[in-house]
Design a protein around this motif. Structure first.
Motif, PDB file in Angstrom:
ATOM      1  N   MET A   1      24.296  17.695 -14.283  1.00  0.00           N
ATOM      2  CA  MET A   1      23.106  16.681 -14.453  1.00  0.00           C
ATOM      3  C   MET A   1      22.152  16.251 -13.234  1.00  0.00           C
ATOM      4  SD  MET A   1      25.800  13.217 -14.084  1.00  0.00           S
ATOM      5  CE  MET A   1      26.833  13.749 -15.349  1.00  0.00           C
ATOM      6  N   ALA A   2      21.199  15.466 -13.487  1.00  0.00           N
ATOM      7  CA  ALA A   2      20.295  15.226 -12.391  1.00  0.00           C
ATOM      8  C   ALA A   2      20.338  13.803 -12.032  1.00  0.00           C
ATOM      9  CB  ALA A   2      18.855  15.672 -12.968  1.00  0.00           C
ATOM     10  N   ILE A   3      21.337  13.438 -10.975  1.00  0.00           N
ATOM     11  CA  ILE A   3      21.304  12.231 -10.729  1.00  0.00           C
ATOM     12  C   ILE A   3      21.020  12.068  -9.115  1.00  0.00           C
ATOM     13  CG2 ILE A   3      22.893  11.153 -12.477  1.00  0.00           C
ATOM     14  CD1 ILE A   3      25.434  11.752 -10.691  1.00  0.00           C
ATOM     15  N   ASP A   4      20.583  13.165  -8.567  1.00  0.00           N
ATOM     16  CA  ASP A   4      20.139  13.154  -7.139  1.00  0.00           C
ATOM     17  C   ASP A   4      18.678  13.197  -7.077  1.00  0.00           C
ATOM     18  OD1 ASP A   4      22.467  13.231  -5.807  1.00  0.00           O
ATOM     19  OD2 ASP A   4      22.663  15.513  -6.119  1.00  0.00           O
ATOM     20  N   TYR A   5      17.763  12.495  -6.208  1.00  0.00           N
ATOM     21  CA  TYR A   5      16.528  12.003  -6.386  1.00  0.00           C
ATOM     22  C   TYR A   5      15.996  12.350  -4.914  1.00  0.00           C
ATOM     23  CZ  TYR A   5      17.009  10.176 -11.168  1.00  0.00           C
ATOM     24  OH  TYR A   5      17.608   9.938 -12.186  1.00  0.00           O
TER      25      TYR A   5
ATOM     26  N   PRO B   1       0.849  -1.207   0.004  1.00  0.00           N
ATOM     27  CA  PRO B   1       0.103   0.053  -0.149  1.00  0.00           C
ATOM     28  C   PRO B   1       0.542   1.116  -0.106  1.00  0.00           C
ATOM     29  CG  PRO B   1       0.158  -0.835   2.186  1.00  0.00           C
ATOM     30  CD  PRO B   1       0.793  -2.023   1.140  1.00  0.00           C
ATOM     31  N   ILE B   2       2.200   1.271   0.343  1.00  0.00           N
ATOM     32  CA  ILE B   2       3.092   2.094   0.402  1.00  0.00           C
ATOM     33  C   ILE B   2       3.932   2.352  -0.756  1.00  0.00           C
ATOM     34  CG2 ILE B   2       4.353   3.728   1.802  1.00  0.00           C
ATOM     35  CD1 ILE B   2       3.261   2.463   4.322  1.00  0.00           C
ATOM     36  N   GLU B   3       4.106   3.476  -1.470  1.00  0.00           N
ATOM     37  CA  GLU B   3       5.023   3.556  -2.575  1.00  0.00           C
ATOM     38  C   GLU B   3       5.930   5.031  -2.625  1.00  0.00           C
ATOM     39  OE1 GLU B   3       3.166   2.715  -6.292  1.00  0.00           O
ATOM     40  OE2 GLU B   3       1.331   2.686  -5.317  1.00  0.00           O
ATOM     41  N   LEU B   4       6.907   4.699  -3.090  1.00  0.00           N
ATOM     42  CA  LEU B   4       8.207   6.112  -3.091  1.00  0.00           C
ATOM     43  C   LEU B   4       7.961   6.571  -4.609  1.00  0.00           C
ATOM     44  CD1 LEU B   4      11.012   5.054  -0.907  1.00  0.00           C
ATOM     45  CD2 LEU B   4       8.892   6.321  -0.238  1.00  0.00           C
ATOM     46  N   GLU B   5       8.202   7.793  -4.812  1.00  0.00           N
ATOM     47  CA  GLU B   5       8.251   8.238  -5.940  1.00  0.00           C
ATOM     48  C   GLU B   5       9.600   8.990  -5.866  1.00  0.00           C
ATOM     49  OE1 GLU B   5       4.039   8.468  -8.449  1.00  0.00           O
ATOM     50  OE2 GLU B   5       4.676  10.243  -6.833  1.00  0.00           O
ATOM     51  N   TYR B   6      10.248   9.416  -7.156  1.00  0.00           N
ATOM     52  CA  TYR B   6      11.640  10.236  -7.059  1.00  0.00           C
ATOM     53  C   TYR B   6      11.460  11.375  -8.174  1.00  0.00           C
ATOM     54  CZ  TYR B   6      12.499   5.333  -5.226  1.00  0.00           C
ATOM     55  OH  TYR B   6      12.222   4.220  -4.577  1.00  0.00           O
ATOM     56  N   GLN B   7      11.701  12.163  -7.494  1.00  0.00           N
ATOM     57  CA  GLN B   7      11.823  13.469  -8.241  1.00  0.00           C
ATOM     58  C   GLN B   7      13.458  13.930  -8.590  1.00  0.00           C
ATOM     59  OE1 GLN B   7       9.913  17.174  -6.971  1.00  0.00           O
ATOM     60  NE2 GLN B   7       9.919  17.965  -8.854  1.00  0.00           N
ATOM     61  N   PRO B   8      13.552  14.169  -9.905  1.00  0.00           N
ATOM     62  CA  PRO B   8      15.243  14.397 -10.049  1.00  0.00           C
ATOM     63  C   PRO B   8      15.348  15.944  -9.674  1.00  0.00           C
ATOM     64  CG  PRO B   8      13.979  13.751 -12.277  1.00  0.00           C
ATOM     65  CD  PRO B   8      13.013  13.987 -11.039  1.00  0.00           C
ATOM     66  N   ILE B   9      16.735  15.901  -9.171  1.00  0.00           N
ATOM     67  CA  ILE B   9      17.205  17.150  -8.731  1.00  0.00           C
ATOM     68  C   ILE B   9      18.538  17.563  -9.407  1.00  0.00           C
ATOM     69  CG2 ILE B   9      18.279  18.440  -6.732  1.00  0.00           C
ATOM     70  CD1 ILE B   9      15.417  17.530  -6.204  1.00  0.00           C
TER      71      ILE B   9
ATOM     72  N   PRO C   1       9.323  21.105 -12.272  1.00  0.00           N
ATOM     73  CA  PRO C   1       8.727  20.578 -13.466  1.00  0.00           C
ATOM     74  C   PRO C   1       9.598  20.567 -14.700  1.00  0.00           C
ATOM     75  CG  PRO C   1       7.036  21.791 -12.445  1.00  0.00           C
ATOM     76  CD  PRO C   1       8.136  22.209 -11.754  1.00  0.00           C
ATOM     77  N   PHE C   2      10.522  21.573 -14.827  1.00  0.00           N
ATOM     78  CA  PHE C   2      11.342  21.683 -15.891  1.00  0.00           C
ATOM     79  C   PHE C   2      12.312  20.550 -15.927  1.00  0.00           C
ATOM     80  CE2 PHE C   2      15.486  23.259 -18.006  1.00  0.00           C
ATOM     81  CZ  PHE C   2      14.881  23.570 -19.005  1.00  0.00           C
ATOM     82  N   TYR C   3      12.879  19.894 -14.637  1.00  0.00           N
ATOM     83  CA  TYR C   3      13.790  18.824 -14.535  1.00  0.00           C
ATOM     84  C   TYR C   3      13.044  17.628 -14.659  1.00  0.00           C
ATOM     85  CZ  TYR C   3      17.367  22.573 -14.380  1.00  0.00           C
ATOM     86  OH  TYR C   3      18.161  23.621 -14.647  1.00  0.00           O
ATOM     87  N   GLY C   4      11.691  17.715 -14.355  1.00  0.00           N
ATOM     88  CA  GLY C   4      11.085  16.340 -14.243  1.00  0.00           C
ATOM     89  C   GLY C   4       9.988  16.081 -13.122  1.00  0.00           C
ATOM     90  N   LYS C   5       9.122  15.817 -13.092  1.00  0.00           N
ATOM     91  CA  LYS C   5       8.131  15.444 -11.836  1.00  0.00           C
ATOM     92  C   LYS C   5       8.574  14.214 -11.439  1.00  0.00           C
ATOM     93  CE  LYS C   5       4.230  17.905 -14.024  1.00  0.00           C
ATOM     94  NZ  LYS C   5       2.592  17.751 -14.541  1.00  0.00           N
ATOM     95  N   PRO C   6       8.021  13.781 -10.011  1.00  0.00           N
ATOM     96  CA  PRO C   6       8.192  12.598  -9.617  1.00  0.00           C
ATOM     97  C   PRO C   6       8.112  11.398 -10.364  1.00  0.00           C
ATOM     98  CG  PRO C   6       7.255  14.105  -7.939  1.00  0.00           C
ATOM     99  CD  PRO C   6       7.210  14.733  -9.372  1.00  0.00           C
TER     100      PRO C   6
END
Length: 246
Positions: free
Chosen positions: A29-33, A14-22, A234-239
């Motif tokens: 580059m965006a390799i932290d989330y 029932p619990i999920e994680l999502e990952y937003q690029p930083i 949002p420019f770098y990506g949503k979760p």
């Protein structure tokens, strides 16, 4: 939609994680989330953090959720490494109530040791309400975390009134500037000067800055010129789901 992990006899977790690029300016580059959590309830549907976190804060459930998220991130790191997905670190929100516990650091290290994950793969993100807490145990835990190799950030600067003198008392790695502070930054010279002042202040106390709410390339370029270190929005990506990390 996030793929739900199965537990037991085919039951959906029932619990999920999502990952937003930083996006990191220095790495280009965006390799932290930054992780976020949601609950899939059979009756109420998808529940977002703003609805269940305040309830969990009233009990030790918030600590249990935090430790679950750290363990899930360790498992996610291992799965991503197995398929050669590029991840530098996860930024994990931790409640003030949890980081004020004497056993916070030992509990975290127990999980990381279980999965042979190094502390530098995590940044613990604390809401600016920590500035009003002024608890010795929080300061001691932050100090120990950073000595072990973790990074620590204070987030949502600008969401509420904050004294910069209080902010400077916390020895952290990042200060997060809330999206509301940059809404009109492209049109307002005053806003540009204010944000520039915050960034300069952080540089003087040797803290890097992370700015939320980046929705256009123009806004990103302006903030790069102002000297910010990390950008999200949002420019770098949503979760995204874990399987979407490449």
């Amino acid at each position: 939609m996030e793929k739900k992990r199965q537990t037991g006899a085919g039951r959906l977790r029932p619990i999920e994680l999502e990952y937003q690029p930083i996006f990191d300016i220095h790495l280009n580059m965006a390799i932290d989330y930054e992780i976020s959590m949601k609950i899939n309830d059979k009756v109420m549907g998808v529940m977002l953090p703003q609805y269940f976190i305040p309830v969990a804060e009233k009990s030790n459930q918030i600590c249990q959720l935090g430790l679950w998220a750290i363990e899930e991130c360790c498992e996610a790191l291992k799965r991503c490494e197995a398929r050669e997905a590029d991840i530098n670190s996860f930024i994990v929100w931790v409640s003030v109530k949890h980081i004020a516990k004497k056993n916070f650091v030992p509990s975290v290290m127990k999980i990381l040791n279980k999965y042979s994950v190094k502390p530098d793969r995590f940044c613990f993100n604390i809401n600016q309400s920590i500035l009003e807490a002024s608890k010795d145990q929080i300061l001691a835990n932050i100090k120990e975390l950073r000595e072990l190799g973790f990074k620590v950030s204070i987030d949502d600067l600008g969401l509420e009134y904050t004294s910069l003198s209080n902010l400077s008392q916390y020895d952290v790695d990042y200060i997060g500037i809330h999206a509301s502070l940059i809404e009109d930054i492209m049109e307002s010279e005053r806003t540009q000067n204010m944000v520039q002042g915050l960034i300069d202040f952080c540089k003087k106390i040797e803290v890097e800055t992370r700015v939320d709410g980046i929705d256009t390339a123009e806004k990103a370029e302006l903030l790069k010129k102002l000297g910010v270190d990390q950008l999200k929005g949002p420019f770098y990506g949503k979760p995204i789901s874990e399987k979407a990390i490449v």
